[in-house]
Design an enzyme around this catalytic site. Structure first.
Site, PDB file in Angstrom:
ATOM      1  CD  GLU A   1      -7.623 -42.376 -37.510  1.00  0.00           C
ATOM      2  OE1 GLU A   1      -7.903 -41.168 -37.566  1.00  0.00           O
ATOM      3  OE2 GLU A   1      -6.500 -42.829 -37.822  1.00  0.00           O
ATOM      4  CG  LEU A   2     -13.885 -47.358 -36.909  1.00  0.00           C
ATOM      5  CD1 LEU A   2     -15.078 -47.904 -36.128  1.00  0.00           C
ATOM      6  CD2 LEU A   2     -13.689 -48.129 -38.188  1.00  0.00           C
TER       7      LEU A   2
END
Length: 128
Positions: free
Chosen positions: A123-124
Site C-alpha cells: 500500500e502506497l
C-alpha cells in the site's frame, strides 16, 4: 514499568528471488539496496530497512513459517498519489485498488495498492 516502543527499525521479508525483489524495490519504489554481513541484502528507505531472506535459505532466528507473499505493508510516500500512479504505469505495475481513503497510524490516508514480485500487497499512501 512497561516497555516503550519508539519505532520500527527493520522487518524481514522472505522472497523467492532476492535479485528480482531488489530490482523491483529499487527501480519501481526507489529504495536503496544495501549489502551487509557478507552478502546479505536489505532494502533501505529513510531510517528503516527491510532485510531479505531467500526462501529455503533463511537466517536464524526466523519466523516460524517464513513464506513469500505473506506481507501486507503500508508505505507512506512523499510523492503525491497521482504522480505515484503515473510512475507505476511507466513500469507496467498494475494498481490493484485505489485511490481509496483508509485510516493510517496517525490519521486519514489516501492509498493505492500494488503487488510486488512475490505477490506481497504493498500500500502506497499519503496523509491528508
Amino acid at each position: 514499568m512497561a516497555i516503550v516502543i519508539k519505532q520500527i527499525d527493520h522487518l524481514v521479508m522472505t522472497v523467492k528471488n532476492i535479485e528480482k525483489t531488489c530490482d523491483f524495490y529499487q527501480q519501481v519504489l526507489g529504495m536503496e539496496v544495501i549489502t551487509f554481513k557478507g552478502n546479505r541484502k536489505a532494502l533501505r528507505f529513510g531510517d528503516q530497512k527491510i532485510n531479505l531472506h531467500e526462501q529455503g535459505k533463511e537466517f536464524e532466528p526466523k519466523a516460524a513459517f517464513p513464506t513469500p507473499g505473506a506481507i501486507d505493508l503500508c508505505l507512506i510516500v512523499e510523492t503525491p498519489i497521482e504522480q505515484a500512479e503515473n510512475h507505476l504505469s511507466r513500469y507496467n505495475v498494475p494498481i490493484e485498488e485505489g485511490p481509496v481513503t483508509r485510516t493510517g497510524a496517525v490519521g486519514e490516508i489516501q492509498s493505492i495498492y500494488i503487488r510486488d514480485p512475490d505477490n506481497n500487497l504493498i500500500e502506497l499512501a499519503n496523509y491528508h
